[in-house]
Design an enzyme around this catalytic site. Structure first.
Site, PDB file in Angstrom:
ATOM      1  NE  ARG A   1      77.433  39.834  42.336  1.00 55.57           N
ATOM      2  CZ  ARG A   1      77.524  39.252  43.305  1.00 55.57           C
ATOM      3  NH1 ARG A   1      78.964  38.585  43.778  1.00 55.57           N
ATOM      4  NH2 ARG A   1      76.646  38.815  44.361  1.00 55.57           N
TER       5      ARG A   1
ATOM      6  CB  SER B   1      82.421  31.160  39.837  1.00 58.88           C
ATOM      7  OG  SER B   1      82.809  30.060  40.898  1.00 58.88           O
TER       8      SER B   1
ATOM      9  CD  GLU C   1      81.489  35.250  43.510  1.00 59.42           C
ATOM     10  OE1 GLU C   1      80.870  34.788  44.753  1.00 59.42           O
ATOM     11  OE2 GLU C   1      81.094  34.088  42.018  1.00 59.42           O
TER      12      GLU C   1
ATOM     13  NE  ARG D   1      74.750  38.762  48.838  1.00 58.20           N
ATOM     14  CZ  ARG D   1      75.421  37.840  47.888  1.00 58.20           C
ATOM     15  NH1 ARG D   1      75.066  37.118  47.659  1.00 58.20           N
ATOM     16  NH2 ARG D   1      76.720  37.747  48.493  1.00 58.20           N
TER      17      ARG D   1
ATOM     18  NE  ARG E   1      71.847  32.814  40.992  1.00 53.18           N
ATOM     19  CZ  ARG E   1      72.920  32.833  40.328  1.00 53.18           C
ATOM     20  NH1 ARG E   1      74.438  33.289  41.699  1.00 53.18           N
ATOM     21  NH2 ARG E   1      73.989  32.317  39.393  1.00 53.18           N
TER      22      ARG E   1
END
Lengths: 531, 523
Positions: free
Chosen positions: B484, B446, B443, B371, B356
């Site tokens: 994470r 998801s 987070e 991130r 990303r």
């Protein structure tokens, strides 16, 4: 069970060896702003006159082994982006090349390299002359400046001012020439291949010598299938979906193929960690300058390298690249050597120009998983570690029950960075031929001179060296040697395991060492299709 | 030991469910030459007149559920590359949108979408009118052609020829009029497609309406651990344990890249192995996917591969890009195919690296592993019948919660608010876990039900017994996003001496290792 004994102790031991002096992390940032600036300059070439590289003359007049002072970002940031300008400087030992011109010429011939030694030497001599002139003018200018510090008659002073002005102009012009010449020299000299180990067989691919042969091709009492056929029956791959989603030569691994990949990677890592290698998982996007410094070509029509749009980054074709970069532009303490890494990464290759080559199934693909070993060591130890690396490879492949041969690759087949290269080719009965499954190269100081990885020999060595009395007990730095070797290239290993271990009923026996990493699974069984 | 029972039986069972009818692999190639042509056209836009899309009118007059006849490569290959032309067609159910315009308008408002329903409906009505005219003219032309097949007096024949040549008041002959209308039809349907693609999925009635703050807590497990010493964040712990190298990565690759070292490598492998073994037990088929895909697949999954703020890395000189999640290549596995109802649900667990750009993330929490540009992830993906997607959504979030509970995390599950769903999701459950070093919830997963949003773009249908085909529903859910998870494990399981306890379930996958111990530095 099996895993327990491998880790615990072995890891901790490895960690001690892998520790790096704190200075390394500071010197790392010297280069970072450079490539960005140069990329911007490439897109919008400026034709302003080149300012001088103040560090260059000094670097070139120093001993070859320590001539790598990296140019500061300021210097490079304002340089012109003229075509052919090298984006970084390899610490090539020009003096050594000049003093050994016969050996270098012979080596270029042996390796069928296109490098032009004549041109390199011509540029070097020119550059030395200009450099001498620059130094003479600087001396004069300094003398004039010193004179003017004292008390002078106004008319005298005016004469010195005039002289100083003339000197400054002459100097600027010579300095400009010096930058151009050293850029040209760098560009030409970068294509000179590494020297060649005296035992390397001379010639093309056919001249490669078999070092070792293990086992013999398995005799089958039934007609053998290739890995594609086996994979289809066992529902292990999906090349069709990947062709649509990604393009040809991509694939999905499915079901037990996923477990087999995980097992191969886990087992390989645990084996090499036992031998003292520090495990790494690396970035797979790197600046293209790092790719170049490792001896690969990230640009051009036939490049194997995928580039990222709108940036100076590309995808790695092997973990050798990011591992080579870990200690870039740093000076290691001798006590931390050898540094032994085992890096897991995905690898990406365009396979441009591979249209005519064997491309069935998993043999030549755009993306694959690989564990790569990488060693940084003292120059006098690299031959020994090269032997160690090929022995580790051979032990791994023998443990999996493969039939293979190890080749001492011929001089024309080495590529520019390798001083010597050992390839392992394993028997692939479905494909009906031997296929390369690994490669172990000793790159000596070819990569370290580009990546700027040096070490400082211990103080003891320094005190016995009478030449360096002036610098206290600090010995001059030397370039480390680097070696790389495939521990496990997953898809080729899968070809070997599937094709060699197939049974008449289409099932495939899993080699003993991998079973603990697949929950004890012993065999891959054919599926019954529904729907 | 532990692994043995997971595989063997479970895998074989999964395989039966995962089988796909043979037809799928043939239909797959319909699209392949298209994107290449269009990329070439984009670089060198041609301004020649658009030739007609012969299949389009038929597609639009058919029932919505079966209107996905993909244009053949010939049709697209010769199309113009004018700006705004869609490179592929989503099988959007325009009739349904028109018949439910209030609900769609309300949904667009709820989600704060920028889609223009008015424009879509206007274009649709225009297109229907032109389509009707095209059909009428085709009928006339066919009638004339039929007449002329019979024996005719020369004078009669002449009359028909006149009719074809001098049609209507416009003075255009029949053939020319038809060509002109057909051209309009192509332009209109392109515009309609372009506009309609930005309409978001509908929203589950239970989704809370509003922005991020309106998200509802569905479940809360555990509570923040009380520390009797001052806590370190994962970066500090990683430094002492020699687990990461961000400095070298910054130089070699750029900021927000990293090397994993030593036990961090083992921890990643253990997380991936353990997660895969867990979800395989639940009947998921494991996959390792391509990480380079054509950008059209990224779009069809509802992501934007181009533009200034794109999260997607593109490959230079090709129409390919790097995946940001395995959802994309798994979504593509059954693209442009019709599945037998009996193979549904298809449940995949895909391991991949994800890439990303994190463009526009400058202001966000960016410390350490939170991130990053590249990470490993196991992603679950389900294709199922429409009536079952709510059930599988519950199953997916339950699997996630079970995984995180097994690792001893304190977390809460959120029913995400309407403005926070993104275009593809009908409903989305996020899990946020406590990260004591960072001092906040972050987070970690998801789970989205995308209903038929992706399947209408990817062309994934199934054939109910003896009925017309329908679009499958797709769902995706994070099983393990490694970095994470590492933050959670390191920060929550740290001891006063700087060591970190490894959760019980991961130990068998790390050779029995129970704790990460601080290293003594040399050199």
């Amino acid at each position: 069970m099996g895993l327990h004994s491998y880790f615990g102790g072995a890891t901790i031991q490895t960690l001690k060896m892998a520790a790096v002096p704190a200075s390394a992390s500071y010197s790392r940032f010297v280069f970072s702003p450079i490539s960005r600036n140069l990329v911007a300059l490439d897109s919008f070439p400026r034709h302003s006159p080149s300012p001088p590289f103040p560090l260059l003359a000094r670097a070139l007049s120093m001993a070859a082994a320590v001539q790598t002072t990296p140019p500061s970002s300021e210097d490079i940031g304002t340089a012109t982006g003229s075509v052919g300008k090298p984006q970084w400087k390899a610490a090539i030992d020009f003096k050594w090349i000049r003093d050994n011109r016969e050996a270098v010429a012979e080596n270029i011939r042996k390796r069928k390299s296109k490098a032009s030694l004549e041109l390199v030497l011509e540029l070097y001599e020119k550059m030395l002359a200009v450099q001498k002139e620059v130094e003479r003018l600087r001396g004069e200018r300094n003398a004039v400046a010193n004179m003017m510090k004292g008390k002078l008659e106004p008319s005298e002073r005016q004469k010195f001012i005039e002289k100083g002005k003339n000197l400054k102009e002459a100097l600027a012009s010579f300095e400009e020439d010096l930058v151009k010449l050293s850029d040209e020299l760098q560009q030409e000299a970068q294509s000179i291949p590494n020297m060649t180990h005296p035992d390397v067989p001379i010639g093309g691919e056919d001249s490669s010598a078999v070092r070792k042969k293990v086992g013999s091709p398995r005799e089958f009492s039934f007609s053998v299938k290739d890995h594609l056929q086996l994979g289809k029956e066992l529902d292990l791959f999906d090349f069709d979906a990947a062709a649509e989603v990604s393009g040809s030569k991509f694939y999905y691994l499915k079901n037990e193929a996923v477990l087999l990949e995980m097992a191969l990677v886990n087992w390989t890592l645990s084996q090499v960690m036992q031998k003292g290698f520090t495990p790494l998982i690396t970035p797979e996007i790197v600046r293209s300058s790092i790719v170049e410094k490792c001896g690969f070509q990230p640009r051009g029509d036939n490049t194997q390298v995928y580039s990222i749009e709108g940036s100076d980054q590309c995808l790695i074709g092997t973990a050798e690249i990011p591992v080579g970069g870990v200690h870039m532009d740093s000076i290691l303490a001798e006590t931390v050597l050898p540094l032994k890494y085992a890096a897991f990464s995905h690898c990406f290759r365009t396979e441009a120009g591979a249209a005519g080559l064997a491309t069935r199934g998993l043999y030549r693909v755009h993306q694959f998983s690989k564990v790569e070993m990488f060693v940084l060591c003292r120059p006098d130890e690299s031959d020994t570690y090269h032997e160690e690396l090929i022995t580790i490879e051979e032990d791994l492949f023998s443990s999996l029950g493969l039939h293979y041969k190890t080749l001492d690759m011929a001089s024309e087949d080495l590529g520019a960075p390798a001083y010597r290269k050992f390839d392992v080719e394993a028997w692939m009965p479905g494909l009906g031929r031997y296929g390369e499954i690994s490669s172990a190269s000793n790159c000596t100081d070819y990569q370290s001179r580009r990546l700027g990885i040096r070490y400082r020999p211990a103080e003891l060595a320094a005190s016995t060296n009478p030449k360096k009395g002036g610098k206290g007990n600090l010995a001059p730095t030397k370039f480390v040697h680097t070696l790389n070797a495939t521990a496990c290239a997953v898809p080729r290993m899968m070809i070997c395991l599937l094709e060699n271990n197939q049974q008449e009923d289409g099932s495939v026996i899993i080699p003993e060492p991998l079973r603990p990493f697949m929950g004890g699974m012993e065999v891959l069984l054919a599926k019954h299709h529904t729907g």
